[in-house]
Each structure stands twice: as structure tokens, then as C-alpha cells.
Design a protein around this motif. Structure first.
Motif, PDB file in Angstrom:
ATOM      1  N   VAL A 164      94.926  33.640  23.150  1.00 48.94           N
ATOM      2  CA  VAL A 164      93.727  33.376  23.158  1.00 48.94           C
ATOM      3  C   VAL A 164      93.320  32.680  24.463  1.00 48.94           C
ATOM      4  CG1 VAL A 164      91.954  31.720  22.248  1.00 48.94           C
ATOM      5  CG2 VAL A 164      93.192  32.996  20.659  1.00 48.94           C
ATOM      6  N   ARG A 165      94.380  32.071  25.057  1.00 47.54           N
ATOM      7  CA  ARG A 165      94.045  31.067  26.361  1.00 47.54           C
ATOM      8  C   ARG A 165      94.003  31.991  27.719  1.00 47.54           C
ATOM      9  NH1 ARG A 165      98.252  27.582  27.551  1.00 47.54           N
ATOM     10  NH2 ARG A 165      96.979  27.314  29.291  1.00 47.54           N
ATOM     11  N   THR A 166      94.635  33.310  27.200  1.00 41.99           N
ATOM     12  CA  THR A 166      94.934  34.267  28.413  1.00 41.99           C
ATOM     13  C   THR A 166      93.584  35.347  28.624  1.00 41.99           C
ATOM     14  OG1 THR A 166      95.849  35.912  26.947  1.00 41.99           O
ATOM     15  CG2 THR A 166      97.409  34.643  28.212  1.00 41.99           C
ATOM     16  N   ARG A 167      92.783  35.177  27.619  1.00 41.00           N
ATOM     17  CA  ARG A 167      91.563  35.917  27.724  1.00 41.00           C
ATOM     18  C   ARG A 167      90.683  35.669  29.008  1.00 41.00           C
ATOM     19  NH1 ARG A 167      89.832  34.984  21.558  1.00 41.00           N
ATOM     20  NH2 ARG A 167      90.966  36.930  20.446  1.00 41.00           N
ATOM     21  N   GLY A 168      89.928  36.667  29.485  1.00 41.87           N
ATOM     22  CA  GLY A 168      89.490  36.461  30.908  1.00 41.87           C
ATOM     23  C   GLY A 168      90.343  36.525  32.006  1.00 41.87           C
ATOM     24  N   ARG A 169      91.526  36.927  32.083  1.00 43.97           N
ATOM     25  CA  ARG A 169      92.520  36.859  33.132  1.00 43.97           C
ATOM     26  C   ARG A 169      91.940  37.640  34.582  1.00 43.97           C
ATOM     27  NH1 ARG A 169      97.725  39.894  30.525  1.00 43.97           N
ATOM     28  NH2 ARG A 169      95.925  41.323  29.983  1.00 43.97           N
ATOM     29  N   LYS A 170      92.263  36.795  35.591  1.00 44.32           N
ATOM     30  CA  LYS A 170      91.655  37.076  36.919  1.00 44.32           C
ATOM     31  C   LYS A 170      92.855  37.681  37.700  1.00 44.32           C
ATOM     32  CE  LYS A 170      87.926  33.710  36.649  1.00 44.32           C
ATOM     33  NZ  LYS A 170      87.661  32.355  37.376  1.00 44.32           N
ATOM     34  N   PRO A 171      92.557  38.707  38.635  1.00 44.54           N
ATOM     35  CA  PRO A 171      93.858  39.030  39.388  1.00 44.54           C
ATOM     36  C   PRO A 171      94.321  37.831  40.170  1.00 44.54           C
ATOM     37  CG  PRO A 171      91.636  40.153  39.869  1.00 44.54           C
ATOM     38  CD  PRO A 171      91.409  38.956  38.875  1.00 44.54           C
ATOM     39  N   LEU A 172      95.554  38.227  40.437  1.00 43.40           N
ATOM     40  CA  LEU A 172      96.415  36.753  41.004  1.00 43.40           C
ATOM     41  C   LEU A 172      96.336  37.332  42.863  1.00 43.40           C
ATOM     42  CD1 LEU A 172      98.521  34.585  41.167  1.00 43.40           C
ATOM     43  CD2 LEU A 172     100.230  36.047  40.978  1.00 43.40           C
ATOM     44  N   PRO A 173      95.968  36.347  43.539  1.00 44.84           N
ATOM     45  CA  PRO A 173      96.216  36.751  45.092  1.00 44.84           C
ATOM     46  C   PRO A 173      97.599  36.792  45.555  1.00 44.84           C
ATOM     47  CG  PRO A 173      94.460  34.962  44.429  1.00 44.84           C
ATOM     48  CD  PRO A 173      95.262  35.077  43.301  1.00 44.84           C
ATOM     49  N   ASP A 174      97.591  37.972  46.535  1.00 39.70           N
ATOM     50  CA  ASP A 174      98.972  37.985  46.910  1.00 39.70           C
ATOM     51  C   ASP A 174      99.405  36.679  47.566  1.00 39.70           C
ATOM     52  OD1 ASP A 174      99.153  40.592  46.229  1.00 39.70           O
ATOM     53  OD2 ASP A 174      98.530  41.320  48.169  1.00 39.70           O
ATOM     54  N   GLY A 175     100.587  36.205  47.446  1.00 39.30           N
ATOM     55  CA  GLY A 175     101.154  34.861  48.278  1.00 39.30           C
ATOM     56  C   GLY A 175     102.221  34.604  47.646  1.00 39.30           C
ATOM     57  N   VAL A 176     102.812  33.348  48.242  1.00 46.73           N
ATOM     58  CA  VAL A 176     104.152  32.817  47.692  1.00 46.73           C
ATOM     59  C   VAL A 176     103.747  31.600  46.852  1.00 46.73           C
ATOM     60  CG1 VAL A 176     106.086  31.442  48.872  1.00 46.73           C
ATOM     61  CG2 VAL A 176     105.156  33.423  49.949  1.00 46.73           C
ATOM     62  N   TYR A 177     104.509  31.471  45.592  1.00 42.08           N
ATOM     63  CA  TYR A 177     104.067  30.563  44.895  1.00 42.08           C
ATOM     64  C   TYR A 177     105.286  29.631  44.389  1.00 42.08           C
ATOM     65  CZ  TYR A 177      99.770  33.010  44.310  1.00 42.08           C
ATOM     66  OH  TYR A 177      98.416  33.678  44.502  1.00 42.08           O
ATOM     67  N   THR A 178     105.004  28.323  44.118  1.00 46.14           N
ATOM     68  CA  THR A 178     105.926  27.722  43.260  1.00 46.14           C
ATOM     69  C   THR A 178     105.453  28.056  41.971  1.00 46.14           C
ATOM     70  OG1 THR A 178     105.991  25.535  44.572  1.00 46.14           O
ATOM     71  CG2 THR A 178     106.433  25.414  42.090  1.00 46.14           C
ATOM     72  N   VAL A 179     106.747  28.598  41.252  1.00 44.31           N
ATOM     73  CA  VAL A 179     106.559  29.092  39.815  1.00 44.31           C
ATOM     74  C   VAL A 179     107.434  28.034  38.707  1.00 44.31           C
ATOM     75  CG1 VAL A 179     106.230  31.307  40.510  1.00 44.31           C
ATOM     76  CG2 VAL A 179     108.641  30.647  40.229  1.00 44.31           C
ATOM     77  N   VAL A 180     106.825  28.139  37.480  1.00 44.51           N
ATOM     78  CA  VAL A 180     107.660  27.860  36.313  1.00 44.51           C
ATOM     79  C   VAL A 180     108.124  29.226  35.355  1.00 44.51           C
ATOM     80  CG1 VAL A 180     107.798  26.386  34.371  1.00 44.51           C
ATOM     81  CG2 VAL A 180     106.804  25.617  36.360  1.00 44.51           C
ATOM     82  N   ARG A 200     107.637  35.234  45.789  1.00 42.77           N
ATOM     83  CA  ARG A 200     106.055  36.095  46.643  1.00 42.77           C
ATOM     84  C   ARG A 200     105.912  37.047  45.612  1.00 42.77           C
ATOM     85  NH1 ARG A 200     104.267  37.312  51.403  1.00 42.77           N
ATOM     86  NH2 ARG A 200     105.943  35.931  52.463  1.00 42.77           N
ATOM     87  N   PHE A 201     104.421  37.048  45.257  1.00 41.10           N
ATOM     88  CA  PHE A 201     103.780  38.364  44.806  1.00 41.10           C
ATOM     89  C   PHE A 201     102.995  38.797  45.897  1.00 41.10           C
ATOM     90  CE2 PHE A 201     104.673  35.689  40.964  1.00 41.10           C
ATOM     91  CZ  PHE A 201     104.769  36.466  40.003  1.00 41.10           C
ATOM     92  N   GLY A 202     103.101  40.288  45.543  1.00 42.01           N
ATOM     93  CA  GLY A 202     102.492  41.161  46.616  1.00 42.01           C
ATOM     94  C   GLY A 202     103.308  41.600  47.508  1.00 42.01           C
ATOM     95  N   PRO A 203     102.996  42.437  48.624  1.00 42.96           N
ATOM     96  CA  PRO A 203     103.902  43.215  49.396  1.00 42.96           C
ATOM     97  C   PRO A 203     104.863  42.171  50.370  1.00 42.96           C
ATOM     98  CG  PRO A 203     101.490  43.521  50.171  1.00 42.96           C
ATOM     99  CD  PRO A 203     101.488  42.854  48.831  1.00 42.96           C
TER     100      PRO A 203
END
Length: 440
Positions: free
Chosen positions: A215-231, A436-439
């Protein structure tokens, strides 16, 4: 027959022992690999494709003057023929060769019988599985979503007889489950496997958690390319660790001088990262010996971030990948859990990733893989999961990421290693940096 070993144990061991006895080769071993599974698949409003699947195969290896040949059959009454054929092929290889071969032959004469049996898995029958499926579909329907997945139980059997006198047998239960909840906009996923149905963890609370995340994932937006701290959730971590074998910890690669295991003691991950192939660990799909009858040793792959050793035939890791010959592979990979119950709380700006799919190896030398994030993924702001984001393509070095790990979760979950018989990888969530997400 009920829920039991696919081949009656006494028949299995007697058949194999008789087939290898007196074989005209320097060494012969025969391994029965069998599995009987019952699966309840469901989607939207109904249970569909209920399946009972029984598989069995006998793999024979004969060695003559160091030259090995293998023959497989699915017909138990053809095992003596398979022994004769393997012996004849090995003899022909020897005659055609300029000298002795290098095939390794185990010397053990162990006779034992193991029962990795859990009564709660044996009781995990179709009625209980259908009840779970019905509950999941009803809970998803209540919030305008649909549920799909599978719950099942299985019995795995491995028997090995060798001309050394070794005669080994094991029967093991397996409980498995997966659940995806979504509505075409958002989705969330859960999966696990264990010898014990109780430890599987598929409860009404699990279902409720998956539904709430969907339910919380409704309305998902595109993720901008970039370098992220991730869990990374346990399934995402497990997907990364599933590449350790092809990055150099499978024995064939290490023996050829290829991959990370050629540099033992080298640091390739952060100190919180300890991973072993451990058939004594209760999680995953432990089994005590391999298709050659060799006892499985605990092989440290990464210890506090330092490269350990590759698995090989001598450590008891000759395994059968689908449609290929037995080869040494890491088959019960387990990452040690950590003390952290909430890895998100330590992130000011980052991303939570539930799992990956379409993952592929790009470059073994740099440990680079590519894939796509999937299901419940959220931006993290000031230690809280915030807006949901869509799946995004990534290209990332596994060891570069593991070298930045500064948090490891306490919960372990397991998933299969594709194309490895009885293979599994068990992992916790991790927190890491520079993903990194994206090229690139």
C-alpha cells in the motif's frame, strides 16, 4: 506414499552399494539425488497449478588411472548399466591418453545415515497451505490489491555409495514460501526457505507486513540517476552474495587462477561482512556431504571482510548444477547477522531497496554486476522511509559496495541459488554507501 523420501532408504543404499561393488575401475561412486515437492500456487482469487513434483537422478563417476567419466540415469534399474558405461568410457580415455590423469578420488569409507527431519514441515499439508493462500488473497483484496505466490514443502534425499566402502544417506525436509502483493502501481514481496516450517516465518503478521508495504508503494516516482547510501533488504543482499561463486569462490575458477579467491587475506569488504559456506548452519538448506560422499567442511569465504578460501572437491562441495556435471560450488552460503534491528534510522539521505531482479555478471575482474531494483523501494530522509520509487537499472561492483558496509541486520532470510541442486544463500539486511543507479 505420503510425505516421505522419494526412494525407500534401504532400497536406495542397497541398490547403489550393489552397483559399485566389484566394478572394474580404480574407483567408482554412485549418487542418488532425489526430491519430492508439493507446491500450492495462488494468484488473485484462487489457488491454481497445485503441483506434486518428484525428481530423481543417479550420477555415476568411474576413475581409471586418473581419468574420470560420468554417466547419469533417472531409471533406478539402469544404475548397474550406468556403472559399466562410465567404467568403459574411463578406460577408453585412459587408453587414448599419453599418461595418467589427475582426477581426484576420495578415500573415505564412512557409513552413516542422517535425518534432517522437521515434523512441522511434514505437517505442512495442502490444507494448511491453502489456508495461508486464502488469507493472503483476502488481506490483499481488502486494500484493493491482489496477492500471488507459492507455499510448499519438500523432501530432499541424497545417497552415495563408493567402491571405497563408503555408504552415506540423508533425508531432509524443506519448507518454502513466497508472496507478492500489488495493484499494478505498487508492490511488495517476501520469500524464505528453511528446513523447518516454523522457522520459515510465514505468519499472518508476515502477510500483514507485506500488504502494508505494498500500500505504501502506491504512487511510485522515478528514481533519479545517482549514487546513494542504501539499505538493502535480506533478499537484495542475498542476490549480491549469490554472485560470490562466479566471482572466484567456486573451486573450478580458483583452481584455474581466476577470481578473488586467488588472493587469500586480501581485504575486499568491510569488517562487518563475514560469509561462509556452512552446511552446519540451521538456515538455508544444509546437507552434510556432497555427491562424492565427502563430508562438507565449513569454508570461510569472507572473514571480517578478508578473503578466505574457495570451496573444492576436498571440502565436500562437489554439487550438481542443472544440466551440467558435478563441480565444486558454494551451495549453502550464509552471511553472519549483525546487531542492528533498524538500519534505516542511521541514514540521513538514502534509499531502501527490497530486492533485485534481472541481475547479470558484467565483469568478474571488477566484480561488477547489473540488474534492476524491484518492489518496495523507498527514499530515506532523516532516518525514515518516505516516498516510494520505481525500479531502476544499476551497474555496481559487488566488492566496492561490500567494502562500505557499516551496518548489518539481525534477521536472516534464505533464497535458492539458481541452477545448484539444494543450493541456498542466507543473508541479513545491510547498510552500505556509494550504490550507483543509472549509467556509469
Amino acid at each position: 506414499m505420503g510425505f516421505a523420501a522419494p526412494v525407500e532408504p534401504a532400497r536406495a543404499t542397497e541398490l547403489l552399494a550393489a552397483a559399485v561393488r566389484g566394478a572394474a575401475a580404480d574407483h567408482v561412486e554412485a549418487a542418488l539425488l532425489a526430491r519430492a515437492g508439493e507446491y500450492t500456487r495462488f494468484a488473485v482469487e484462487r489457488v491454481h497449478q497445485p503441483q506434486d513434483i518428484t525428481e530423481q537422478q543417479v550420477v555415476v563417476r568411474a576413475v581409471v588411472n586418473g581419468h574420470a567419466a560420468r554417466v547419469a540415469t533417472s531409471a533406478l534399474d539402469r544404475v548397474p548399466d550406468a556403472v559399466r558405461r562410465a567404467t568403459a568410457i574411463a578406460r577408453d580415455l585412459d587408453h587414448a591418453a599419453p599418461g595418467p590423469g589427475s582426477a581426484w578420488t576420495p578415500e573415505n569409507a564412512t557409513n552413516d545415515d542422517h535425518l534432517l527431519w522437521h515434523d512441522d514441515t511434514a505437517a505442512f499439508d495442502a490444507s494448511e497451505r491453502v489456508t495461508i493462500a486464502a488469507h493472503a488473497m483476502a488481506e490483499a483484496r481488502r486494500v484493493g490489491a491482489t496477492a500471488a505466490g507459492m507455499v510448499g514443502r519438500a523432501v530432499t534425499q541424497l545417497a552415495v555409495a563408493a567402491s571405497t566402502g563408503a555408504l552415506r544417506h540423508v533425508v531432509a525436509t524443506e519448507a518454502t514460501g513466497s508472496l507478492t502483493v500489488g495493484d499494478g502501481d505498487g508492490s511488495a514481496h517476501w520469500a524464505n526457505l528453511h528446513r523447518s516450517r516454523t522457522e520459515l516465518g510465514l505468519t499472518p503478521a508476515t502477510v500483514a507486513d507485506v500488504v502494508a508495504r505494498a500500500v505504501r508503494t502506491r504512487g511510485r516516482k522515478p528514481l533519479p540517476d545517482g549514487v546513494y547510501t542504501v539499505v538493502l533488504g535480506p533478499e537484495a543482499t542475498g542476490e549480491l552474495l549469490g554472485f560470490l561463486g562466479v566471482l572466484g569462490f567456486d573451486g573450478g575458477l580458483a583452481e584455474a587462477g581466476v577470481g578473488v579467491a586467488t588472493g587469500p587475506g586480501r581485504r575486499v569488504a568491510a569488517e562487518p561482512v563475514t560469509v561462509a559456506d556452512d552446511a552446519s548452519h540451521p538456515f538455508g538448506l544444509p546437507i552434510p556431504f556432497d555427491v562424492s560422499g565427502t563430508s562438507k567442511a565449513v569454508v570461510p569465504l569472507l572473514t571480517a571482510g578478508l578473503v578466505g578460501a574457495a570451496v573444492d572437491d576436498r571440502t565436500g562441495h562437489a554439487h550438481v548444477a542443472r544440466e551440467s556435471l558435478p563441480a565444486p560450488v558454494a551451495a549453502n552460503v550464509v552471511m553472519a547477522p549483525g546487531p542492528d534491528d533498524d538500519l534505516v534510522a542511521g541514514v540521513a539521505d538514502g534509499l531502501y531497496v527490497e530486492r533485485f531482479w534481472y541481475t547479470r555478471l558484467v565483469d568478474r575482474r571488477t566484480s561488477t554486476i547489473t540488474g534492476v531494483s524491484r518492489d518496495a523501494c523507498f527514499r530515506i530522509v532523516d532516518g525514515e522511509q518516505t516516498e516510494p520509487v520505481r525500479g531502476a537499472r544499476f551497474t555496481q561492483s559487488v566488492f566496492d559496495l561490500l567494502s562500505t558496509v557499516d551496518g548489518v541486520g539481525a534477521e536472516l532470510r534464505a533464497q535458492p541459488i539458481m541452477n545448484v541442486w539444494n543450493g541456498s544463500v542466507t543473508a541479513p539486511a545491510i547498510r552500505a554507501h556509494g550504490f550507483r543507479f543509472g549509467p556509469r
